[in-house]
Design a protein around this motif. Sequence first.
Motif, PDB file in Angstrom:
ATOM      1  N   MET A 133       0.851  -1.176   0.000  1.00  0.00           N
ATOM      2  CA  MET A 133       0.000   0.000   0.000  1.00  0.00           C
ATOM      3  C   MET A 133       0.896   1.239   0.000  1.00  0.00           C
ATOM      4  O   MET A 133       1.929   1.261   0.645  1.00  0.00           O
ATOM      5  CB  MET A 133      -0.907  -0.016   1.235  1.00  0.00           C
ATOM      6  CG  MET A 133      -1.817   1.181   1.328  1.00  0.00           C
ATOM      7  SD  MET A 133      -2.850   1.318   2.834  1.00  0.00           S
ATOM      8  CE  MET A 133      -3.315  -0.336   3.184  1.00  0.00           C
ATOM      9  N   HIS A 134       0.458   2.268  -0.714  1.00  0.00           N
ATOM     10  CA  HIS A 134       1.198   3.519  -0.763  1.00  0.00           C
ATOM     11  C   HIS A 134       1.352   4.064   0.665  1.00  0.00           C
ATOM     12  O   HIS A 134       0.408   4.020   1.460  1.00  0.00           O
ATOM     13  CB  HIS A 134       0.443   4.531  -1.631  1.00  0.00           C
ATOM     14  CG  HIS A 134       1.209   5.771  -1.909  1.00  0.00           C
ATOM     15  ND1 HIS A 134       1.347   6.776  -0.988  1.00  0.00           N
ATOM     16  CD2 HIS A 134       1.891   6.161  -3.006  1.00  0.00           C
ATOM     17  CE1 HIS A 134       2.075   7.750  -1.506  1.00  0.00           C
ATOM     18  NE2 HIS A 134       2.425   7.400  -2.739  1.00  0.00           N
ATOM     19  N   PRO A 135       2.540   4.562   1.024  1.00  0.00           N
ATOM     20  CA  PRO A 135       2.771   5.048   2.391  1.00  0.00           C
ATOM     21  C   PRO A 135       1.783   6.132   2.831  1.00  0.00           C
ATOM     22  O   PRO A 135       1.377   6.165   3.996  1.00  0.00           O
ATOM     23  CB  PRO A 135       4.195   5.607   2.346  1.00  0.00           C
ATOM     24  CG  PRO A 135       4.844   4.919   1.206  1.00  0.00           C
ATOM     25  CD  PRO A 135       3.759   4.612   0.209  1.00  0.00           C
ATOM     26  N   ARG A 136       1.365   6.986   1.907  1.00  0.00           N
ATOM     27  CA  ARG A 136       0.426   8.063   2.280  1.00  0.00           C
ATOM     28  C   ARG A 136      -0.948   7.486   2.605  1.00  0.00           C
ATOM     29  O   ARG A 136      -1.618   7.937   3.523  1.00  0.00           O
ATOM     30  CB  ARG A 136       0.345   9.084   1.142  1.00  0.00           C
ATOM     31  CG  ARG A 136      -0.248  10.393   1.550  1.00  0.00           C
ATOM     32  CD  ARG A 136       0.665  11.112   2.560  1.00  0.00           C
ATOM     33  NE  ARG A 136       0.092  12.405   2.848  1.00  0.00           N
ATOM     34  CZ  ARG A 136      -0.273  12.800   4.062  1.00  0.00           C
ATOM     35  NH1 ARG A 136      -0.080  12.038   5.109  1.00  0.00           N
ATOM     36  NH2 ARG A 136      -0.808  13.982   4.243  1.00  0.00           N
ATOM     37  N   ALA A 137      -1.383   6.477   1.845  1.00  0.00           N
ATOM     38  CA  ALA A 137      -2.669   5.823   2.117  1.00  0.00           C
ATOM     39  C   ALA A 137      -2.591   5.046   3.427  1.00  0.00           C
ATOM     40  O   ALA A 137      -3.547   5.035   4.209  1.00  0.00           O
ATOM     41  CB  ALA A 137      -3.044   4.905   0.963  1.00  0.00           C
ATOM     42  N   GLU A 138      -1.451   4.419   3.662  1.00  0.00           N
ATOM     43  CA  GLU A 138      -1.257   3.697   4.916  1.00  0.00           C
ATOM     44  C   GLU A 138      -1.322   4.657   6.100  1.00  0.00           C
ATOM     45  O   GLU A 138      -1.946   4.361   7.129  1.00  0.00           O
ATOM     46  CB  GLU A 138       0.088   2.977   4.883  1.00  0.00           C
ATOM     47  CG  GLU A 138       0.285   2.005   6.007  1.00  0.00           C
ATOM     48  CD  GLU A 138       1.532   1.163   5.827  1.00  0.00           C
ATOM     49  OE1 GLU A 138       2.048   0.708   6.865  1.00  0.00           O
ATOM     50  OE2 GLU A 138       1.984   0.948   4.686  1.00  0.00           O
ATOM     51  N   GLU A 139      -0.722   5.823   5.941  1.00  0.00           N
ATOM     52  CA  GLU A 139      -0.756   6.836   6.996  1.00  0.00           C
ATOM     53  C   GLU A 139      -2.188   7.305   7.249  1.00  0.00           C
ATOM     54  O   GLU A 139      -2.616   7.466   8.403  1.00  0.00           O
ATOM     55  CB  GLU A 139       0.119   8.030   6.586  1.00  0.00           C
ATOM     56  CG  GLU A 139       0.185   9.124   7.626  1.00  0.00           C
ATOM     57  CD  GLU A 139       1.045  10.297   7.162  1.00  0.00           C
ATOM     58  OE1 GLU A 139       0.719  11.433   7.555  1.00  0.00           O
ATOM     59  OE2 GLU A 139       2.022  10.085   6.419  1.00  0.00           O
ATOM     60  N   PHE A 140      -2.966   7.506   6.164  1.00  0.00           N
ATOM     61  CA  PHE A 140      -4.368   7.891   6.322  1.00  0.00           C
ATOM     62  C   PHE A 140      -5.133   6.824   7.098  1.00  0.00           C
ATOM     63  O   PHE A 140      -5.874   7.132   8.039  1.00  0.00           O
ATOM     64  CB  PHE A 140      -5.024   8.137   4.957  1.00  0.00           C
ATOM     65  CG  PHE A 140      -6.521   8.178   5.016  1.00  0.00           C
ATOM     66  CD1 PHE A 140      -7.180   9.215   5.657  1.00  0.00           C
ATOM     67  CD2 PHE A 140      -7.288   7.166   4.454  1.00  0.00           C
ATOM     68  CE1 PHE A 140      -8.568   9.243   5.743  1.00  0.00           C
ATOM     69  CE2 PHE A 140      -8.667   7.187   4.528  1.00  0.00           C
ATOM     70  CZ  PHE A 140      -9.307   8.231   5.175  1.00  0.00           C
ATOM     71  N   ALA A 141      -4.961   5.559   6.718  1.00  0.00           N
ATOM     72  CA  ALA A 141      -5.668   4.463   7.383  1.00  0.00           C
ATOM     73  C   ALA A 141      -5.282   4.376   8.861  1.00  0.00           C
ATOM     74  O   ALA A 141      -6.150   4.171   9.725  1.00  0.00           O
ATOM     75  CB  ALA A 141      -5.387   3.148   6.667  1.00  0.00           C
TER      76      ALA A 141
END
Length: 156
Positions: free
Chosen positions: A1-9
């Motif tokens: 998963m993209h790091p930015r999406a992971e951070e959002f989650a």
Amino acid sequence: MHPRAEEFAETAADRYGIAIDVHEFDEGTKTAADAAEVVGCEVAQIASGLVFAADDEPIIVVTSGANRVDEAHLADEIGAEEVAMADPDLVRDATGYGIGGVPPFCHDSEIRSYIDETLLDHDEVWAAAGTPQTVFPVDPERLADLADATPVPVTD
């Protein structure tokens, strides 16, 4: 998963205790039509997080991909003198995300939020998860609650 999406989650889990089901698409979901095609839903079910300047204050409007926000009408609905699309710097400063990937909640700063009332007609909508390649499904009533978003008509 993209790091930015992971951070959002992770932020959504920390702030709200919810699990975000992130879907990532290499072909991208930058436009509502792109997102609907790769997700397999109607364009009206795409919940686009758009940032505007309302009397120079950033606001976010989570709008249906089937609708184009009428800025003058929106200004009347929210009691602003003027509403205009935010420039990319204001979008990033207000939300922490770039255009095309702004999620409906978990922003870097407090931002007044609105939701296109037509999104509430669906059982499920898809919103950006932090990048132009990531989206997640959510019940629109739950989305409005999480975003503390006031329902408004965005078109005249």
